[in-house]
Scaffold this active site. Sequence first.
Site, PDB file in Angstrom:
ATOM      1  N   GLU A 176       2.437 -13.460  12.380  1.00 17.70           N
ATOM      2  CA  GLU A 176       2.905 -12.246  13.054  1.00 17.70           C
ATOM      3  C   GLU A 176       2.624 -11.043  12.152  1.00 17.70           C
ATOM      4  O   GLU A 176       2.890 -11.087  10.950  1.00 17.70           O
ATOM      5  CB  GLU A 176       4.414 -12.343  13.327  1.00 17.70           C
ATOM      6  CG  GLU A 176       4.791 -13.449  14.287  1.00 17.70           C
ATOM      7  CD  GLU A 176       4.247 -13.231  15.694  1.00 17.70           C
ATOM      8  OE1 GLU A 176       4.102 -12.060  16.101  1.00 17.70           O
ATOM      9  OE2 GLU A 176       3.969 -14.230  16.378  1.00 17.70           O
ATOM     10  N   ASP A 198       0.829  -1.198   0.000  1.00 14.71           N
ATOM     11  CA  ASP A 198       0.000   0.000   0.000  1.00 14.71           C
ATOM     12  C   ASP A 198       0.872   1.261   0.000  1.00 14.71           C
ATOM     13  O   ASP A 198       1.953   1.272   0.583  1.00 14.71           O
ATOM     14  CB  ASP A 198      -0.903  -0.007   1.238  1.00 14.71           C
ATOM     15  CG  ASP A 198      -2.129   0.876   1.059  1.00 14.71           C
ATOM     16  OD1 ASP A 198      -2.339   1.384  -0.065  1.00 14.71           O
ATOM     17  OD2 ASP A 198      -2.861   1.066   2.037  1.00 14.71           O
ATOM     18  N   GLY A 199       0.380   2.301  -0.657  1.00 16.78           N
ATOM     19  CA  GLY A 199       1.063   3.588  -0.608  1.00 16.78           C
ATOM     20  C   GLY A 199       1.584   4.098  -1.942  1.00 16.78           C
ATOM     21  O   GLY A 199       2.224   5.153  -1.990  1.00 16.78           O
ATOM     22  N   ASN A 200       1.291   3.377  -3.019  1.00 13.98           N
ATOM     23  CA  ASN A 200       1.778   3.811  -4.338  1.00 13.98           C
ATOM     24  C   ASN A 200       1.230   5.181  -4.725  1.00 13.98           C
ATOM     25  O   ASN A 200       1.953   6.041  -5.228  1.00 13.98           O
ATOM     26  CB  ASN A 200       1.351   2.815  -5.425  1.00 13.98           C
ATOM     27  CG  ASN A 200       2.036   1.470  -5.274  1.00 13.98           C
ATOM     28  OD1 ASN A 200       2.955   1.325  -4.474  1.00 13.98           O
ATOM     29  ND2 ASN A 200       1.572   0.495  -6.032  1.00 13.98           N
ATOM     30  N   TRP A 242     -11.613  -3.122  -8.018  1.00 11.03           N
ATOM     31  CA  TRP A 242     -12.379  -2.786  -9.227  1.00 11.03           C
ATOM     32  C   TRP A 242     -13.144  -1.482  -9.047  1.00 11.03           C
ATOM     33  O   TRP A 242     -13.577  -0.863 -10.009  1.00 11.03           O
ATOM     34  CB  TRP A 242     -13.390  -3.893  -9.563  1.00 11.03           C
ATOM     35  CG  TRP A 242     -12.785  -5.211  -9.897  1.00 11.03           C
ATOM     36  CD1 TRP A 242     -12.777  -6.319  -9.095  1.00 11.03           C
ATOM     37  CD2 TRP A 242     -12.105  -5.596 -11.105  1.00 11.03           C
ATOM     38  NE1 TRP A 242     -12.138  -7.357  -9.731  1.00 11.03           N
ATOM     39  CE2 TRP A 242     -11.719  -6.938 -10.965  1.00 11.03           C
ATOM     40  CE3 TRP A 242     -11.782  -4.928 -12.302  1.00 11.03           C
ATOM     41  CZ2 TRP A 242     -11.030  -7.641 -11.954  1.00 11.03           C
ATOM     42  CZ3 TRP A 242     -11.102  -5.623 -13.285  1.00 11.03           C
ATOM     43  CH2 TRP A 242     -10.729  -6.960 -13.111  1.00 11.03           C
ATOM     44  N   TRP A 257       2.722   8.021  -2.669  1.00 10.10           N
ATOM     45  CA  TRP A 257       4.119   8.213  -3.077  1.00 10.10           C
ATOM     46  C   TRP A 257       4.158   9.123  -4.310  1.00 10.10           C
ATOM     47  O   TRP A 257       4.965  10.047  -4.390  1.00 10.10           O
ATOM     48  CB  TRP A 257       4.754   6.850  -3.380  1.00 10.10           C
ATOM     49  CG  TRP A 257       6.190   6.882  -3.767  1.00 10.10           C
ATOM     50  CD1 TRP A 257       7.268   6.751  -2.943  1.00 10.10           C
ATOM     51  CD2 TRP A 257       6.723   7.038  -5.105  1.00 10.10           C
ATOM     52  NE1 TRP A 257       8.430   6.817  -3.665  1.00 10.10           N
ATOM     53  CE2 TRP A 257       8.124   6.999  -4.991  1.00 10.10           C
ATOM     54  CE3 TRP A 257       6.146   7.207  -6.371  1.00 10.10           C
ATOM     55  CZ2 TRP A 257       8.973   7.115  -6.098  1.00 10.10           C
ATOM     56  CZ3 TRP A 257       6.986   7.334  -7.469  1.00 10.10           C
ATOM     57  CH2 TRP A 257       8.378   7.288  -7.320  1.00 10.10           C
ATOM     58  N   ARG A 312      -4.764  -2.553   8.961  1.00 10.00           N
ATOM     59  CA  ARG A 312      -5.870  -3.497   8.791  1.00 10.00           C
ATOM     60  C   ARG A 312      -5.475  -4.569   7.782  1.00 10.00           C
ATOM     61  O   ARG A 312      -4.500  -4.406   7.048  1.00 10.00           O
ATOM     62  CB  ARG A 312      -7.154  -2.772   8.360  1.00 10.00           C
ATOM     63  CG  ARG A 312      -6.986  -1.827   7.201  1.00 10.00           C
ATOM     64  CD  ARG A 312      -8.335  -1.226   6.756  1.00 10.00           C
ATOM     65  NE  ARG A 312      -8.116  -0.203   5.745  1.00 10.00           N
ATOM     66  CZ  ARG A 312      -8.108   1.108   5.976  1.00 10.00           C
ATOM     67  NH1 ARG A 312      -8.311   1.569   7.202  1.00 10.00           N
ATOM     68  NH2 ARG A 312      -7.887   1.967   5.004  1.00 10.00           N
ATOM     69  N   LEU A 355      12.261 -19.940  -4.765  1.00  7.05           N
ATOM     70  CA  LEU A 355      11.181 -19.155  -4.170  1.00  7.05           C
ATOM     71  C   LEU A 355       9.838 -19.405  -4.876  1.00  7.05           C
ATOM     72  O   LEU A 355       9.777 -19.420  -6.102  1.00  7.05           O
ATOM     73  CB  LEU A 355      11.530 -17.660  -4.290  1.00  7.05           C
ATOM     74  CG  LEU A 355      10.444 -16.655  -3.909  1.00  7.05           C
ATOM     75  CD1 LEU A 355      10.248 -16.608  -2.395  1.00  7.05           C
ATOM     76  CD2 LEU A 355      10.782 -15.256  -4.425  1.00  7.05           C
ATOM     77  N   SER A 363      -7.640  -5.837   5.414  1.00  8.36           N
ATOM     78  CA  SER A 363      -8.288  -5.580   4.129  1.00  8.36           C
ATOM     79  C   SER A 363      -8.558  -6.839   3.309  1.00  8.36           C
ATOM     80  O   SER A 363      -8.246  -6.896   2.117  1.00  8.36           O
ATOM     81  CB  SER A 363      -7.455  -4.606   3.299  1.00  8.36           C
ATOM     82  OG  SER A 363      -7.395  -3.349   3.927  1.00  8.36           O
ATOM     83  N   HIS A 419       2.444   3.303  -9.144  1.00  6.94           N
ATOM     84  CA  HIS A 419       2.333   1.864  -9.381  1.00  6.94           C
ATOM     85  C   HIS A 419       3.575   1.343 -10.103  1.00  6.94           C
ATOM     86  O   HIS A 419       4.056   0.244  -9.825  1.00  6.94           O
ATOM     87  CB  HIS A 419       1.076   1.546 -10.193  1.00  6.94           C
ATOM     88  CG  HIS A 419      -0.197   1.862  -9.453  1.00  6.94           C
ATOM     89  ND1 HIS A 419      -0.395   1.527  -8.138  1.00  6.94           N
ATOM     90  CD2 HIS A 419      -1.322   2.514  -9.847  1.00  6.94           C
ATOM     91  CE1 HIS A 419      -1.599   1.928  -7.748  1.00  6.94           C
ATOM     92  NE2 HIS A 419      -2.180   2.547  -8.762  1.00  6.94           N
ATOM     93  N   GLU A 423     -11.860  -5.763  -4.257  1.00  3.41           N
ATOM     94  CA  GLU A 423     -12.478  -4.442  -4.060  1.00  3.41           C
ATOM     95  C   GLU A 423     -11.825  -3.356  -4.942  1.00  3.41           C
ATOM     96  O   GLU A 423     -12.397  -2.285  -5.135  1.00  3.41           O
ATOM     97  CB  GLU A 423     -12.376  -4.019  -2.586  1.00  3.41           C
ATOM     98  CG  GLU A 423     -13.257  -4.833  -1.633  1.00  3.41           C
ATOM     99  CD  GLU A 423     -12.720  -6.233  -1.342  1.00  3.41           C
ATOM    100  OE1 GLU A 423     -11.484  -6.424  -1.399  1.00  3.41           O
ATOM    101  OE2 GLU A 423     -13.526  -7.139  -1.092  1.00  3.41           O
TER     102      GLU A 423
HETATM  103  C1  IPE Z   1      -1.542   0.025  -3.522  1.00  3.84           C
HETATM  104  O1  IPE Z   1      -1.265   1.387  -3.542  1.00  3.84           O
HETATM  105  C2  IPE Z   1      -1.443  -0.598  -4.906  1.00  3.84           C
HETATM  106  C3  IPE Z   1      -2.655  -1.270  -5.409  1.00  3.84           C
HETATM  107  C4  IPE Z   1      -3.778  -1.452  -4.791  1.00  3.84           C
HETATM  108  C5  IPE Z   1      -2.569  -1.772  -6.768  1.00  3.84           C
HETATM  109  P1  IPE Z   1      -2.469   2.430  -3.529  1.00  3.84           P
HETATM  110  O2  IPE Z   1      -2.839   2.710  -4.937  1.00  3.84           O
HETATM  111  O3  IPE Z   1      -3.566   1.921  -2.659  1.00  3.84           O
HETATM  112  O4  IPE Z   1      -1.776   3.705  -2.880  1.00  3.84           O
HETATM  113  P2  IPE Z   1      -2.454   4.814  -1.953  1.00  3.84           P
HETATM  114  O5  IPE Z   1      -3.147   4.104  -0.810  1.00  3.84           O
HETATM  115  O6  IPE Z   1      -3.403   5.582  -2.807  1.00  3.84           O
HETATM  116  O7  IPE Z   1      -1.308   5.633  -1.481  1.00  3.84           O
HETATM  117 MG    MG Z   2      -4.191   2.312  -0.715  1.00  5.49          MG
END
Ligand code: IPE
Ligand code: MG
Length: 230
Positions: free
Chosen positions: A189, A2-4, A51, A7, A176, A113, A178, A19, A49
């Site tokens: 963990e 999460d966080g793309n 989509w 960023w 969470r 792997l 999700s 992404h 979710e």
């Molecule tokens: C997660 O990053 C990548 C995917 C769900 C594909 P987000 O796109 O949810 O990034 P934020 O939460 O908007 O920063």
């Molecule tokens: Mg996100």
Amino acid sequence: MDGNGRWAKKRFLPRFAGHQAGLETVRRLVKYCAQENIEVLTLFAFSSENWRRPQEEVSLLMQLFITALQREVQKLHKNNVKLRVIGAREAFPNQLQEYIAQAEQLTAQNTGLTLVIAANYGGRWDITQAAQRMAREIQQGTLQVEALNEQQFTQYLCLADLPEPDLFIRTGGEQRVSNFLLWQLAYTEMYFTDTLWPDFDQAAFQQALHSFSTRQRRFGRTGEQLEKNA
Ligand code: IPE
Ligand code: MG
């Protein structure tokens, strides 16, 4: 992962750039896990979710998935990585489904792997499809209701043949699950970090592994019991 989006936003870039940067993180960490002899890495790439996102973002993500497979599969194969995709893949564009099938087939015999990509995956979906398949066997008379137990049920889930995850990592600050691997995470963990996924480098990953190494996994027992048997 999460966080793309955040960023990218911080850099005044479109979400898609986030992404793309996230894909770089995947590339680096897969390489690192393979080197470190980590058995299984499961990445939550696209949830059932997701989509709901703007259509443009969804189709760019599909495109990114296709290009990643085209560009990376040979390399994964050379590095002895076994690729597997879990989720309701019939919802994906045909071309993507074909690439997935080819990649899985090509790498099926690899012994390094195991890289699992959860795509159009949801933990509840997984449990529901397991229940459906099980019910069908009961209906056909090949499975007895009395024979059912947790272990039996696990056999119908997507990751039946793989060990339960030791460590769950969520980047991007949210705390969470999700709808990720709901059943399989029972004793996993949990590790949460504010680091955004594109910034989650090898050092950040090592920090997560270090945190894991300091945990005492009791599986319901007491700490004293574990110390006695140590
Ligand atoms: C997660 O990053 C990548 C995917 C769900 C594909 P987000 O796109 O949810 O990034 P934020 O939460 O908007 O920063
Ligand atoms: Mg996100």
